[in-house]
Write a protein that holds these residues in place. Structure first.
Motif, mmCIF file in Angstrom:
data_model
loop_
_atom_site.group_PDB
_atom_site.id
_atom_site.type_symbol
_atom_site.label_atom_id
_atom_site.label_comp_id
_atom_site.label_asym_id
_atom_site.label_seq_id
_atom_site.Cartn_x
_atom_site.Cartn_y
_atom_site.Cartn_z
ATOM 1 N N ASP A 29 21.527 9.339 4.624
ATOM 2 C CA ASP A 29 20.621 10.127 3.797
ATOM 3 C C ASP A 29 19.350 9.376 3.427
ATOM 4 O O ASP A 29 18.534 9.880 2.662
ATOM 5 N N LYS A 30 19.193 8.167 3.908
ATOM 6 C CA LYS A 30 18.006 7.385 3.576
ATOM 7 C C LYS A 30 16.871 7.737 4.530
ATOM 8 O O LYS A 30 16.961 7.507 5.729
ATOM 9 N N LYS A 31 15.830 8.305 3.982
ATOM 10 C CA LYS A 31 14.681 8.663 4.806
ATOM 11 C C LYS A 31 13.756 7.452 4.930
ATOM 12 O O LYS A 31 13.711 6.605 4.033
ATOM 13 N N PRO A 32 13.012 7.373 6.013
ATOM 14 C CA PRO A 32 12.028 6.287 6.121
ATOM 15 C C PRO A 32 11.029 6.376 4.969
ATOM 16 O O PRO A 32 10.682 7.467 4.506
ATOM 17 N N ARG A 33 10.584 5.239 4.477
ATOM 18 C CA ARG A 33 9.626 5.245 3.370
ATOM 19 C C ARG A 33 8.305 5.854 3.842
ATOM 20 O O ARG A 33 7.859 5.585 4.954
ATOM 21 N N PRO A 34 7.652 6.650 3.003
ATOM 22 C CA PRO A 34 6.377 7.254 3.412
ATOM 23 C C PRO A 34 5.245 6.230 3.420
ATOM 24 O O PRO A 34 5.341 5.165 2.797
ATOM 25 N N ASN A 35 4.182 6.553 4.119
ATOM 26 C CA ASN A 35 2.956 5.751 4.113
ATOM 27 C C ASN A 35 2.023 6.276 3.023
ATOM 28 O O ASN A 35 2.139 7.427 2.590
ATOM 29 N N PHE A 36 1.062 5.435 2.635
ATOM 30 C CA PHE A 36 0.089 5.827 1.617
ATOM 31 C C PHE A 36 -1.309 5.353 2.015
ATOM 32 O O PHE A 36 -1.471 4.231 2.496
ATOM 33 N N ILE A 37 -2.288 6.219 1.799
ATOM 34 C CA ILE A 37 -3.693 5.823 1.871
ATOM 35 C C ILE A 37 -4.364 6.265 0.580
ATOM 36 O O ILE A 37 -4.308 7.449 0.218
ATOM 37 N N LEU A 38 -4.954 5.331 -0.133
ATOM 38 C CA LEU A 38 -5.783 5.651 -1.293
ATOM 39 C C LEU A 38 -7.235 5.554 -0.858
ATOM 40 O O LEU A 38 -7.695 4.484 -0.467
ATOM 41 N N TYR A 39 -7.948 6.664 -0.890
ATOM 42 C CA TYR A 39 -9.386 6.675 -0.612
ATOM 43 C C TYR A 39 -10.079 6.721 -1.969
ATOM 44 O O TYR A 39 -10.109 7.751 -2.627
ATOM 45 N N LEU A 40 -10.610 5.591 -2.380
ATOM 46 C CA LEU A 40 -11.239 5.438 -3.690
ATOM 47 C C LEU A 40 -12.747 5.349 -3.510
ATOM 48 O O LEU A 40 -13.244 4.429 -2.867
ATOM 49 N N PHE A 170 0.550 0.810 3.186
ATOM 50 C CA PHE A 170 -0.290 1.268 2.080
ATOM 51 C C PHE A 170 -1.677 0.700 2.319
ATOM 52 O O PHE A 170 -1.841 -0.515 2.430
ATOM 53 N N CYS A 171 -2.663 1.581 2.407
ATOM 54 C CA CYS A 171 -4.056 1.159 2.598
ATOM 55 C C CYS A 171 -4.883 1.562 1.384
ATOM 56 O O CYS A 171 -4.916 2.742 1.019
ATOM 57 N N TRP A 172 -5.520 0.580 0.777
ATOM 58 C CA TRP A 172 -6.457 0.803 -0.337
ATOM 59 C C TRP A 172 -7.839 0.767 0.297
ATOM 60 O O TRP A 172 -8.386 -0.288 0.570
ATOM 61 N N PHE A 173 -8.389 1.953 0.569
ATOM 62 C CA PHE A 173 -9.692 2.066 1.212
ATOM 63 C C PHE A 173 -10.710 2.484 0.150
ATOM 64 O O PHE A 173 -10.630 3.591 -0.390
ATOM 65 N N ALA A 174 -11.652 1.599 -0.159
ATOM 66 C CA ALA A 174 -12.601 1.827 -1.247
ATOM 67 C C ALA A 174 -14.031 1.786 -0.720
ATOM 68 O O ALA A 174 -14.485 0.755 -0.224
#
Length: 340
Positions: A29-40, A170-174
């Motif tokens: 029941d463990k799903k792969p962790r999601p990805n994240f992009i923060l466009y700041l 996880f990408c912090w794109f600023a």
């Protein structure tokens, strides 16, 4: 053959088979962790996008993002000044508690930064573009880049392509857009001064209109690079596995906006697309920028650090009618000149 050796091999194979069955059951029941992009973005007021009702500024990719995900009508920042706003985001704490509550003050080395928890959980982390938080934040990232181009978005697609393929990211794109001084190029439309909408609190004069027209250009360039990011996610086939979050650090760089506690200074556009979000959702629920850190950790299946002062709004992403707070707070500290 040696009967003792054969017996031992059978026991080993039986053990390995049992181990694999148990491992498969525990992880079923463990799903792969999601990805994240923060466009700041830098210095953009909440209603300067087409999807928030602006009649002139062209933001087709952001408008599509709003149609594909959820649009927040009441997202607020903890402060309306660049570096303290960013330090508040990366810690999930109010500016007066980060040790970096004023412009150009850097985050102390002993402060918590939430990307470090993602890093410990196996995420690949990259920060590119405008930083403005101090070197202590870098420990939360594998890659730190100053970005490329006038808005510093020029290496973002390359970062997505060159990331480790076997890790969530996880990408912090600023961006530096839309910060003074204006730098016009061919990545966005040019606007005529006579076509701009002058807010009622600004003096309607030719200089004001020219200034706003060039600001509009940089907002549209932000949109251009959002389109490139989404296209790359779709090319890699990971758009449905990635939370894309769009927001700003403070309001437009005009009087009564940036550095001020009016909505034009502390209200941020806030759009999210990703797993489990119903297309075309709109929420009136209040959120604060200090809520970003616990929400990302929550969506990644990680525990909220006790030093975080924000609350997760993951429930709102699933149900726009959900409510996670009754109030939001913002503060005013000095920006360049002491306010006392």
């Amino acid at each position: 053959g040696n009967p003792d050796l054969l017996h031992a091999m059978k026991k080993l194979l039986s053990f390995l088979f049992s181990f694999l069955l148990v491992h498969a059951w525990l992880n079923a029941d463990k799903k792969p962790r999601p990805n994240f992009i923060l466009y700041l973005t830098d210095d953009v007021s909440w209603n300067d996008l087409g999807c928030y009702g602006h009649p002139v500024i062209q933001t087709p990719h952001l408008d599509r993002m709003a149609r594909d995900g959820i649009r927040f009508e009441n997202a607020y920042l903890s402060i309306s000044s660049c570096s303290p706003s960013r330090c508040s985001l990366v810690t999930g704490r109010y500016p007066h508690n980060t040790g970096a509550c004023e412009l150009h003050t850097t985050l102390p080395a002993d402060q918590y930064v939430f990307p470090e928890d993602l890093k410990k959980a196996g995420y690949y982390l990259a920060l590119s573009g405008k930083h403005h938080m101090g070197k202590a934040v870098n420990r939360g990232f594998h890659k730190v880049s100053g970005g490329k181009g006038p808005g510093k978005q020029g290496d973002w697609v390359d970062i997505l392509r060159e990331r480790p393929a076997d890790k969530p990211f996880f990408c912090w794109f600023a961006s530096v857009d839309a910060h003074r001084g204006w730098q016009l190029n061919d990545e966005a439309p040019r606007y005529e001064p006579e076509d701009v909408v002058v807010p009622p609190y600004l003096y309607d004069a030719p200089v004001t209109r020219k200034d706003l027209a060039e600001y509009y250009h940089e907002v549209s360039r932000i949109d251009h690079h959002l389109g490139l990011l989404r296209a790359e996610l779709e090319r890699q086939g990971i758009a449905d596995e990635t939370y894309l979050i769009f927001m700003t650090d403070n309001g437009r760089p005009f009087p009564r906006c940036k550095t001020r506690l009016q909505d034009s200074g502390i209200k941020t556009p806030f759009l999210v697309t990703g797993p489990g979000i119903k297309a075309g959702s709109v929420t009136e629920s209040l959120i604060s920028s200090i809520d970003l850190a616990p929400t990302i950790l929550d969506l990644a299946g990680l525990k909220k650090d006790e030093r975080i002062q924000g609350v997760t709004f993951a429930s709102i992403l699933r149900n726009p009618e959900a409510k996670t707070r009754d109030y939001v707070f913002a503060e005013h500290n000095w920006h360049v000149y002491q306010a006392h």
